[in-house]
Design a protein around this motif. Structure first.
Motif, short mmCIF file in Angstrom:
data_model
loop_
_atom_site.label_atom_id
_atom_site.label_comp_id
_atom_site.label_asym_id
_atom_site.label_seq_id
_atom_site.Cartn_x
_atom_site.Cartn_y
_atom_site.Cartn_z
N GLU A 118 -21.74 2.44 -1.85
CA GLU A 118 -21.60 2.65 -0.40
C GLU A 118 -20.37 1.94 0.14
O GLU A 118 -19.78 2.37 1.12
CB GLU A 118 -22.86 2.14 0.31
CG GLU A 118 -24.11 2.95 0.02
CD GLU A 118 -25.30 2.44 0.81
OE1 GLU A 118 -25.12 1.49 1.61
OE2 GLU A 118 -26.42 2.98 0.62
N GLY A 119 -19.97 0.85 -0.54
CA GLY A 119 -18.84 0.07 -0.03
C GLY A 119 -17.51 0.43 -0.65
O GLY A 119 -16.60 -0.39 -0.68
N ALA A 120 -17.38 1.64 -1.19
CA ALA A 120 -16.11 2.04 -1.80
C ALA A 120 -14.99 1.98 -0.77
O ALA A 120 -15.22 2.13 0.43
CB ALA A 120 -16.23 3.44 -2.38
N PHE A 121 -13.79 1.76 -1.26
CA PHE A 121 -12.64 1.64 -0.37
C PHE A 121 -12.36 2.95 0.36
O PHE A 121 -12.43 4.04 -0.24
CB PHE A 121 -11.39 1.26 -1.16
CG PHE A 121 -11.18 -0.21 -1.30
CD1 PHE A 121 -10.74 -0.99 -0.24
CD2 PHE A 121 -11.43 -0.84 -2.51
CE1 PHE A 121 -10.53 -2.34 -0.37
CE2 PHE A 121 -11.22 -2.21 -2.67
CZ PHE A 121 -10.78 -2.96 -1.59
N ASP A 122 -12.01 2.84 1.62
CA ASP A 122 -11.40 3.96 2.32
C ASP A 122 -9.99 4.12 1.74
O ASP A 122 -9.27 3.12 1.57
CB ASP A 122 -11.31 3.66 3.82
CG ASP A 122 -10.50 4.70 4.56
OD1 ASP A 122 -11.05 5.77 4.84
OD2 ASP A 122 -9.31 4.43 4.83
N PRO A 123 -9.58 5.34 1.39
CA PRO A 123 -8.28 5.52 0.74
C PRO A 123 -7.12 4.89 1.49
O PRO A 123 -6.23 4.27 0.88
CB PRO A 123 -8.14 7.05 0.65
CG PRO A 123 -9.56 7.52 0.55
CD PRO A 123 -10.35 6.59 1.44
N ASP A 124 -7.08 5.01 2.81
CA ASP A 124 -5.97 4.44 3.57
C ASP A 124 -6.01 2.91 3.55
O ASP A 124 -4.95 2.25 3.51
CB ASP A 124 -6.00 4.94 5.02
CG ASP A 124 -5.56 6.39 5.12
OD1 ASP A 124 -4.60 6.77 4.43
OD2 ASP A 124 -6.19 7.16 5.87
N GLU A 125 -7.21 2.34 3.56
CA GLU A 125 -7.33 0.88 3.45
C GLU A 125 -6.82 0.41 2.10
O GLU A 125 -6.11 -0.60 2.00
CB GLU A 125 -8.80 0.48 3.63
CG GLU A 125 -9.06 -1.01 3.51
CD GLU A 125 -10.55 -1.36 3.54
OE1 GLU A 125 -10.86 -2.56 3.46
OE2 GLU A 125 -11.38 -0.43 3.63
N LEU A 126 -7.15 1.14 1.07
CA LEU A 126 -6.72 0.80 -0.28
C LEU A 126 -5.21 0.96 -0.43
O LEU A 126 -4.55 0.12 -1.04
CB LEU A 126 -7.45 1.69 -1.29
CG LEU A 126 -7.22 1.43 -2.77
CD1 LEU A 126 -7.50 -0.02 -3.12
CD2 LEU A 126 -8.09 2.37 -3.61
N ILE A 127 -4.66 2.00 0.13
CA ILE A 127 -3.21 2.23 0.08
C ILE A 127 -2.47 1.08 0.74
O ILE A 127 -1.44 0.61 0.26
CB ILE A 127 -2.86 3.57 0.74
CG1 ILE A 127 -3.31 4.74 -0.17
CG2 ILE A 127 -1.37 3.68 1.04
CD1 ILE A 127 -3.30 6.09 0.51
N ASP A 128 -3.01 0.59 1.85
CA ASP A 128 -2.40 -0.54 2.55
C ASP A 128 -2.49 -1.81 1.70
O ASP A 128 -1.54 -2.59 1.61
CB ASP A 128 -3.09 -0.75 3.89
CG ASP A 128 -2.48 -1.91 4.67
OD1 ASP A 128 -1.29 -1.83 5.04
OD2 ASP A 128 -3.20 -2.90 4.91
N LEU A 129 -3.65 -2.01 1.04
CA LEU A 129 -3.86 -3.20 0.22
C LEU A 129 -2.84 -3.29 -0.91
O LEU A 129 -2.31 -4.36 -1.19
CB LEU A 129 -5.28 -3.19 -0.36
CG LEU A 129 -5.61 -4.31 -1.35
CD1 LEU A 129 -5.61 -5.67 -0.64
CD2 LEU A 129 -6.96 -4.07 -2.01
N VAL A 130 -2.56 -2.16 -1.55
CA VAL A 130 -1.64 -2.19 -2.71
C VAL A 130 -0.19 -1.96 -2.31
O VAL A 130 0.70 -1.88 -3.16
CB VAL A 130 -2.06 -1.16 -3.78
CG1 VAL A 130 -3.46 -1.45 -4.28
CG2 VAL A 130 -1.95 0.27 -3.26
N GLY A 131 0.08 -1.84 -1.00
CA GLY A 131 1.46 -1.76 -0.53
C GLY A 131 2.13 -0.42 -0.73
O GLY A 131 3.34 -0.35 -0.98
N LEU A 132 1.35 0.67 -0.60
CA LEU A 132 1.93 2.01 -0.76
C LEU A 132 1.88 2.82 0.53
O LEU A 132 1.95 4.05 0.50
CB LEU A 132 1.19 2.76 -1.88
CG LEU A 132 1.46 2.28 -3.30
CD1 LEU A 132 0.58 3.05 -4.29
CD2 LEU A 132 2.93 2.44 -3.68
N THR A 133 1.79 2.14 1.66
CA THR A 133 1.67 2.82 2.94
C THR A 133 2.83 3.78 3.19
O THR A 133 2.65 4.86 3.76
CB THR A 133 1.58 1.80 4.09
OG1 THR A 133 0.48 0.92 3.84
CG2 THR A 133 1.38 2.50 5.43
N ASP A 134 4.01 3.40 2.77
CA ASP A 134 5.19 4.25 3.00
C ASP A 134 5.28 5.40 2.01
O ASP A 134 6.22 6.19 2.07
CB ASP A 134 6.47 3.42 2.92
CG ASP A 134 6.58 2.39 4.04
OD1 ASP A 134 5.96 2.62 5.10
OD2 ASP A 134 7.26 1.37 3.85
#
Length: 294
Positions: A118-134
């Motif tokens: 149930e607590g899996a990462f939201d994809p956008d949250e995960l993308i931000d965490l690993v520094g791939l937002t751009d």
């Protein structure tokens, strides 16, 4: 990520007497290994030491010959899909469709964890965490090596695992990409991590504890400082005195230097105190173990 000095969190990995034999060859000879909750442990060892075999057994990909193993309280040989959803695995390399876009790939993979986590990462949250937002809409095939490795970690983290396996995570990285990856791992607070690496500096930077595996046996287990104290408690003091060079090994370098200056004062020149580095410790352990097994 570090556990308290006097109390270690409950183990997420607990292996006792782990053995693996191929034909008449013993690859693992009674390995004991533990990883506490939220702890980062580096598994070091020369090629052929048994690191990959150990990791594959813990991941449930290989059947051991003997020993007792519990990962997240479950014998990996009997781990079901719900158990696997609690693990994250980042291999040295993996193949995928290079035409996937970053967000598209992570969104798709997150669907597989929905029934279990149930607590899996939201994809956008995960993308931000690993520094791939751009790079959310970039195709995987267009990413640089460092960016691609961040995506590898994101794939391993999709299910918000309790335990993450990192196998040689920075092989082939340039110094900048390695620094960025180390910063990423340090942000993964609360996740237990077991990583294999040949990079001694990497182990010292990232790990709470270092386990050295040689010829299928654990020959050392502790912090970098503890290993240095165990293997090379003496420091090397170099100095020049009245034109002559001196090299002395001493147990208490501070006391020795103080007494040296008290006796000779300004006649002491070019003073250097060298204590064992992790590399010194590692090489000493490997040499010592190879001599014993020869």
């Amino acid at each position: 990520m570090k556990t308290g000095d006097n109390q270690r969190e409950p183990s997420v990995v607990d292996a006792r007497g782990l053995r693996m034999r191929y034909g008449s060859t013993d690859v693992l000879n009674g390995v004991d290994l533990s990883v506490g909750r939220g702890e980062v442990v580096a598994l070091l060892g020369p090629n052929g030491a048994g690191k990959t075999t150990t990791i594959e057994i813990l991941e449930g990909f290989r059947t051991r010959s003997a020993g007792d193993v519990r990962v997240l309280g479950v014998d990996p040989e009997h781990g079901d899909e719900e158990w696997r959803a609690r693990l994250g695995v980042v291999l040295q390399s993996w193949r995928d469709h290079s035409r996937w876009r970053v967000r598209e790939l992570l969104s798709y993979l997150s669907l597989f964890y929905a029934p279990y986590r149930e607590g899996a990462f939201d994809p956008d949250e995960l993308i931000d965490l690993v520094g791939l937002t751009d790079h959310v809409d970039h195709r995987v095939g267009t990413l640089s090596g460092g960016q691609r490795r961040r995506l590898d970690v994101a794939v391993g983290l999709v299910g918000r695992p309790e335990l993450l396996f990192l196998d040689e995570p920075t092989v082939g990285f340039d110094p900048e990409a390695r620094r960025e990856f180390h910063a990423l791992v340090r942000r993964l607070t609360g996740t237990a991590i077991l990583l294999t690496t040949h990079d001694l500096a990497e182990a010292e930077k990232l790990a709470d504890r270092i386990v050295v595996l040689v010829a299928g046996r654990v020959v050392a287990d502790g912090t970098a400082a503890e290993l240095a104290d165990r293997i090379a408690g003496k420091a090397e003091v170099r100095y020049r005195l009245h034109g002559s060079e001196h090299v002395v090994e001493v147990a208490d370098s501070t006391r020795y230097v103080r007494e040296l200056f008290a006796e000779h004062g300004e006649a002491v020149d070019d003073l250097e105190v060298r204590r064992a580095s992790l590399e010194d410790v590692y090489l000493a352990l490997v040499r010592e173990s190879e001599l014993v097994s020869a």
